[in-house]
Design a protein around this motif. Structure first.
Motif, PDB file in Angstrom:
ATOM      1  N   GLU D 199       0.848  -1.205   0.000  1.00 27.89           N
ATOM      2  CA  GLU D 199       0.000   0.000   0.000  1.00 27.89           C
ATOM      3  C   GLU D 199       0.877   1.247   0.000  1.00 27.89           C
ATOM      4  N   LEU D 200       1.952   1.197   0.781  1.00 29.59           N
ATOM      5  CA  LEU D 200       2.892   2.332   0.800  1.00 29.59           C
ATOM      6  C   LEU D 200       3.559   2.530  -0.553  1.00 29.59           C
ATOM      7  N   PHE D 201       3.956   1.421  -1.163  1.00 26.45           N
ATOM      8  CA  PHE D 201       4.596   1.519  -2.483  1.00 26.45           C
ATOM      9  C   PHE D 201       3.674   2.235  -3.460  1.00 26.45           C
ATOM     10  N   ILE D 202       2.444   1.806  -3.434  1.00 22.63           N
ATOM     11  CA  ILE D 202       1.483   2.339  -4.403  1.00 22.63           C
ATOM     12  C   ILE D 202       1.125   3.792  -4.116  1.00 22.63           C
ATOM     13  N   ASN D 203       0.753   4.045  -2.893  1.00 19.38           N
ATOM     14  CA  ASN D 203       0.208   5.367  -2.570  1.00 19.38           C
ATOM     15  C   ASN D 203       1.193   6.351  -1.978  1.00 19.38           C
ATOM     16  N   GLY D 204       2.315   5.827  -1.487  1.00 25.73           N
ATOM     17  CA  GLY D 204       3.241   6.728  -0.827  1.00 25.73           C
ATOM     18  C   GLY D 204       2.689   7.172   0.511  1.00 25.73           C
ATOM     19  N   ILE D 205       3.471   8.043   1.157  1.00 23.57           N
ATOM     20  CA  ILE D 205       3.034   8.477   2.483  1.00 23.57           C
ATOM     21  C   ILE D 205       2.302   9.814   2.441  1.00 23.57           C
ATOM     22  N   GLY D 206       2.297  10.426   1.281  1.00 28.15           N
ATOM     23  CA  GLY D 206       1.657  11.740   1.176  1.00 28.15           C
ATOM     24  C   GLY D 206       0.135  11.637   1.055  1.00 28.15           C
ATOM     25  N   THR D 207      -0.521  12.754   1.392  1.00 26.61           N
ATOM     26  CA  THR D 207      -1.975  12.818   1.182  1.00 26.61           C
ATOM     27  C   THR D 207      -2.215  13.176  -0.277  1.00 26.61           C
ATOM     28  N   ALA D 211       0.029  15.442  -2.679  1.00 26.18           N
ATOM     29  CA  ALA D 211       0.541  14.847  -3.912  1.00 26.18           C
ATOM     30  C   ALA D 211       0.278  15.743  -5.091  1.00 26.18           C
TER      31      ALA D 211
END
Lengths: 225, 225, 225, 225
Positions: D199-207, D211
């Motif tokens: 999930e982190l890979f896909i979405n990253g940590i940003g909102t 983004a």
DNA sequence: GATGAATGAGAATTCATTCAT
DNA sequence: AATGAATGAATTCTCATTCAT
């Protein structure tokens, strides 16, 4: 070369096969030892060369050293038998000496691997029991003695000789000629050294004139023990 | 015997100690090798004999083989220097030859352990680089050549000689005399063999009469290459 | 790199010299360890590189391992101080993250030997006490936490994050980027990877559209421990 | 784990025993190496653990290093085959990525000793030939490439990605997650980290909001090489 | 007899560490 | 403080020999 001539040409098939394997191992060993030296060779290498299993070697030989000892014992016996045969073929001392030396050189020339291993061990005097070495030395001395004594009777060989020294004199020179040949890679003809070598034994390197002078002083200091 | 004469007689205490230890190891090694043979000896035995730790040996020698190589190299150089000195002390060829042989025997008699190791390695030609062996052979040949050539000019030595063979003839005989002495346990006086041996080199074992006969046949077959 | 900045610039000459030698040894060690690996390096090699005697090393370090431990401890402290400084220079979370990553890469790019040894040991977790390792991990986590929490307040960083995972996510990616650079032989510019890497951290590799879809499913399975 | 699957499931008893011993040694080695580290482990310890004689190890492995190399080579091959299988089971890129990561974590969770040794060596790059390491890196990259490219076609993965970086990004994060698990003593469930990580890979940590802002600046600095 | 896998004693060599100077 | 020669424990690897099959 390594035919156990005296083994009596085994009549049973099994026995024959056995002897075969024994010979195969021995020949393989000499080849490997000649190429790499005894210590640098492994029992496995010998086994591989002989195309038998490692364990099989221990059915025919007590241990690694025993391969060398058996080779040496057999070879020594064989060689000295040849020496005797050759010496007996001639009548005069000089001719006998010539045949002896030529035979010695010829036999070693015939099988360079054997020559390498044999010479190395002769000068190693460790593995080979010193009994065997002494025995060998004696055999050589006996042959030389016979020839020299005959020559003395004939009048062709000097009477004022210390036999022990003559044996070393002849044996040492022949050995060195063989060693040189081995180190050279066996390139030249060893047998052809026989005649000039014997000529040196008989006549020495001095001129007759010098010999006359020398004999006066030299004879006095001669060992007679 | 093993004094590194050329090492410059270190003036500093530290250096001296270093040299000391080097010599101690070398001498211990020769003793151990002489007693058991090179391969049968372990580095630990040498260390114990030298009273140093196993590791210390590796501060002075690259590896076990290197002990032997350094010994051999040093000894060869030292011996041949002695040979040269001795030969130069005499004027005639025969006298030179006598001094050479006597010196050879004396040097080996002085240190039996050295003699054992040296002779064994000379006939081993595996560990010792064959370069070194060749070089040594050449040195010997050069000395012999000089002496023989002088003798030929003097008229005391025959002109029809193949030098390569003469060298082997002399060297082989001396080596064998030394080997016999070693095997005997070093019991008798080696040096005393020098004179009779030289006498044999010069005059051979034949009688003058036989020599006269032989020379006819012999001279014809002489190698002159 | 290895300047003990906090050591207080010793005022006495002796002290200065001492510190010099300490640094010289440490720098030499890192060079040698980077080139050959810790185990393959010997204390003697380090001594030679530092131009001191072997024994001298033991005046400054308890033993060979201690060289590594002291290096690691010092370097870790130094690096994290730099990290803190950098992070504080920025105001927004994203900018802070960018400065952190850039600083991390820049520091390692500046001294490749240090980078090699540091990375190897970080993944070795044997010699370096695990306490130190844990401490280091915590420091990294603390920095990340701060930045992330700030971002969450700002509204630029998601609130549904498991901090432990984020720390590994960031730290792991940066480490791998550094490792790749080391293995490549340090040929390209490491610092330039900072920006695209941060961009990945923030936005991920997914498209906004996919993210919308994913978020429904993904958010549900989020670890919140 | 260490079953030499491709070795052909020997049908003969002898062969079976042989394979058995090979596996026993390999497993024992991994255990010992995991506990003490490769360098701190001795061949004797491995032999004892495997309940064979020291020498036996050398019947199956060229030397100590070879144990590690063979393990690594075999394991790498096996793992990547598993990865491929898993990836092929899914249809969408995201699902493929999830399966890949889960498989990666599951495999390492299954055998902690293997995981420890494998991870340590991957970051050691000394003993393991760098060829093997490069090959491994390439395999990972190839898998990631495939998945990413599929995702780009699907529209679920961004098109402006530098593949080399993505590979390091994913690989590094996963490695770090595994390392943390190892250091924790393997206490928690590793597999459960797969989903949140992806999930982190896909979405990253940003909102998403951030983004959007970021994309303006970020996209410009994107590496496209 | 034949095999060859297994053994384990043994040897060379290295290298961290010490200590007299 | 600095040195570096000396130490010797520790380790890898070899290989002659054995023995179950």
């Amino acid at each position: 070369m390594l035919t156990a001539g005296s083994a009596g040409e085994a009549t049973i098939a099994t026995k024959k096969k056995t002897t075969d394997k024994y010979r195969r191992i021995l020949e393989a060993a000499i080849k490997v030892f000649a190429e790499q030296g005894f210590h640098q060779s492994t029992v496995s290498q010998v086994a591989r060369e002989a195309e038998v299993a490692d364990g099989t070697i221990y059915l025919y030989f007590k241990n690694k050293d025993d391969i060398l000892v058996q080779f040496y014992r057999f070879k020594t016996k064989q060689i000295f038998e040849r020496f005797r045969e050759e010496v007996e073929k001639a009548d005069t001392a000089v001719e006998k000496l010539q045949r002896l030396i030529r035979c010695h050189l010829t036999e070693f020339q015939k099988d360079r691997n054997m020559a390498i291993v044999y010479q190395a061990e002769t000068h190693q005097n460790r593995r080979i029991g010193s009994d065997l070495l002494r025995e060998m030395s004696k055999m050589y001395r006996d042959i030389i003695s016979e020839v020299v004594e005959l020559g003395q009777e004939e009048g062709s060989i000097r009477r004022d000789l210390y036999m022990g020294l003559v044996k070393r004199f002849v044996n040492g020179a022949v050995d060195e000629v063989i060693n040189s040949w081995i180190h050279s890679g066996g390139k030249y003809d060893l047998e052809s050294m026989a005649e000039p070598l014997v000529e040196l034994f008989i006549n020495g390197i001095g001129t007759p004139a010098a010999a006359a002078d020398e004999s006066a002083a030299g004879a006095a200091s001669q060992m007679t023990a």
